[in-house]
Design a protein around this motif. Structure first.
Motif, PDB file in Angstrom:
ATOM      1  N   LYS A   7      44.324  50.122  19.584  1.00 18.04           N
ATOM      2  CA  LYS A   7      45.620  50.717  19.918  1.00 18.04           C
ATOM      3  C   LYS A   7      45.918  51.903  19.006  1.00 18.04           C
ATOM      4  O   LYS A   7      46.431  52.930  19.452  1.00 18.04           O
ATOM      5  CB  LYS A   7      46.740  49.684  19.795  1.00 18.04           C
ATOM      6  CG  LYS A   7      46.796  48.714  20.937  1.00 18.04           C
ATOM      7  CD  LYS A   7      47.956  47.756  20.777  1.00 18.04           C
ATOM      8  CE  LYS A   7      47.985  46.759  21.918  1.00 18.04           C
ATOM      9  NZ  LYS A   7      49.081  45.805  21.806  1.00 18.04           N
ATOM     10  N   ARG A  10      43.839  54.866  20.167  1.00 14.98           N
ATOM     11  CA  ARG A  10      44.385  55.431  21.402  1.00 14.98           C
ATOM     12  C   ARG A  10      45.711  56.137  21.132  1.00 14.98           C
ATOM     13  O   ARG A  10      46.008  57.185  21.713  1.00 14.98           O
ATOM     14  CB  ARG A  10      44.556  54.330  22.465  1.00 14.98           C
ATOM     15  CG  ARG A  10      43.222  53.829  23.021  1.00 14.98           C
ATOM     16  CD  ARG A  10      43.381  52.948  24.249  1.00 14.98           C
ATOM     17  NE  ARG A  10      44.281  51.823  24.087  1.00 14.98           N
ATOM     18  CZ  ARG A  10      43.954  50.621  23.614  1.00 14.98           C
ATOM     19  NH1 ARG A  10      42.700  50.387  23.228  1.00 14.98           N
ATOM     20  NH2 ARG A  10      44.841  49.653  23.531  1.00 14.98           N
ATOM     21  N   THR A  14      46.681  59.986  22.149  1.00 12.30           N
ATOM     22  CA  THR A  14      47.848  60.393  22.930  1.00 12.30           C
ATOM     23  C   THR A  14      48.756  61.298  22.109  1.00 12.30           C
ATOM     24  O   THR A  14      49.320  62.260  22.632  1.00 12.30           O
ATOM     25  CB  THR A  14      48.639  59.179  23.463  1.00 12.30           C
ATOM     26  OG1 THR A  14      49.100  58.389  22.373  1.00 12.30           O
ATOM     27  CG2 THR A  14      47.794  58.338  24.407  1.00 12.30           C
ATOM     28  N   THR A  55      51.460  57.078  26.102  1.00 12.78           N
ATOM     29  CA  THR A  55      51.494  55.937  25.190  1.00 12.78           C
ATOM     30  C   THR A  55      51.799  54.642  25.929  1.00 12.78           C
ATOM     31  O   THR A  55      51.159  53.620  25.703  1.00 12.78           O
ATOM     32  CB  THR A  55      52.519  56.173  24.061  1.00 12.78           C
ATOM     33  OG1 THR A  55      52.119  57.339  23.326  1.00 12.78           O
ATOM     34  CG2 THR A  55      52.597  54.993  23.122  1.00 12.78           C
ATOM     35  N   PHE A  58      48.420  54.102  28.350  1.00 14.92           N
ATOM     36  CA  PHE A  58      47.086  53.964  27.791  1.00 14.92           C
ATOM     37  C   PHE A  58      47.014  53.224  26.458  1.00 14.92           C
ATOM     38  O   PHE A  58      45.970  52.709  26.098  1.00 14.92           O
ATOM     39  CB  PHE A  58      46.427  55.343  27.641  1.00 14.92           C
ATOM     40  CG  PHE A  58      46.209  56.019  28.958  1.00 14.92           C
ATOM     41  CD1 PHE A  58      45.299  55.509  29.876  1.00 14.92           C
ATOM     42  CD2 PHE A  58      46.928  57.134  29.312  1.00 14.92           C
ATOM     43  CE1 PHE A  58      45.109  56.110  31.108  1.00 14.92           C
ATOM     44  CE2 PHE A  58      46.749  57.758  30.540  1.00 14.92           C
ATOM     45  CZ  PHE A  58      45.833  57.236  31.442  1.00 14.92           C
ATOM     46  N   VAL A  59      48.099  53.193  25.711  1.00 16.12           N
ATOM     47  CA  VAL A  59      48.053  52.504  24.415  1.00 16.12           C
ATOM     48  C   VAL A  59      48.579  51.080  24.544  1.00 16.12           C
ATOM     49  O   VAL A  59      47.913  50.122  24.175  1.00 16.12           O
ATOM     50  CB  VAL A  59      48.846  53.277  23.331  1.00 16.12           C
ATOM     51  CG1 VAL A  59      48.813  52.524  22.001  1.00 16.12           C
ATOM     52  CG2 VAL A  59      48.291  54.688  23.159  1.00 16.12           C
TER      53      VAL A  59
END
Length: 127
Positions: A7, A10, A14, A55, A58-59
């Motif tokens: 996380k 990623r 982002t 965020t 994708f996170v």
């Protein structure tokens, strides 16, 4: 632990994309004759929208909401304050070069914003 590191990576990606949107938007707006302050505020807000969208998807893999964005934006403002405060503090009180201070500000704000987003904005809620 590995999930948290994923996380965090990623989140860095982002955030990097949002930084490009912010800087690019700022350059375009200033180039179009918009004042520096208005361009800076506008590009920050646009980048915050992009960052929240990326965020959340994708996170943290959560759906986007208006309330979520509002909280995300508040913490983005906290991040800007921490970034600039750390930068100025390290430059003036520790005597580091400005670029070192800026990097310290970015790193500190990145970690604080990630913690706030992971524990508050995108926390996993019981169903």
């Amino acid at each position: 632990m590995l999930q948290l590191v994923g996380k965090l990576l990623r989140y860095g990606m982002t955030g990097g994309i949002a930084a490009i949107v912010d800087a690019g938007g700022f350059a375009l707006l200033v180039g179009a004759g918009i004042g520096v302050a208005a361009a800076g505020i506008s590009s920050f807000c646009i980048a915050a929208l992009v960052n929240y969208g990326l965020t959340s998807r994708f996170v943290f893999r959560q759906r986007k909401t208006v309330a979520g964005f509002a909280l995300f934006f508040v913490f983005a403002l906290v991040g800007v304050t921490v970034n600039v405060g750390t930068m100025l503090g390290t430059i003036h009180w520790l005597g580091v070069p400005p670029l070192v201070g800026k990097v310290a500000g970015i790193a500190t704000a990145f970690l604080i914003n990630f913690a706030l987003n992971a524990t508050i904005v995108f926390r996993v809620r019981p169903r």
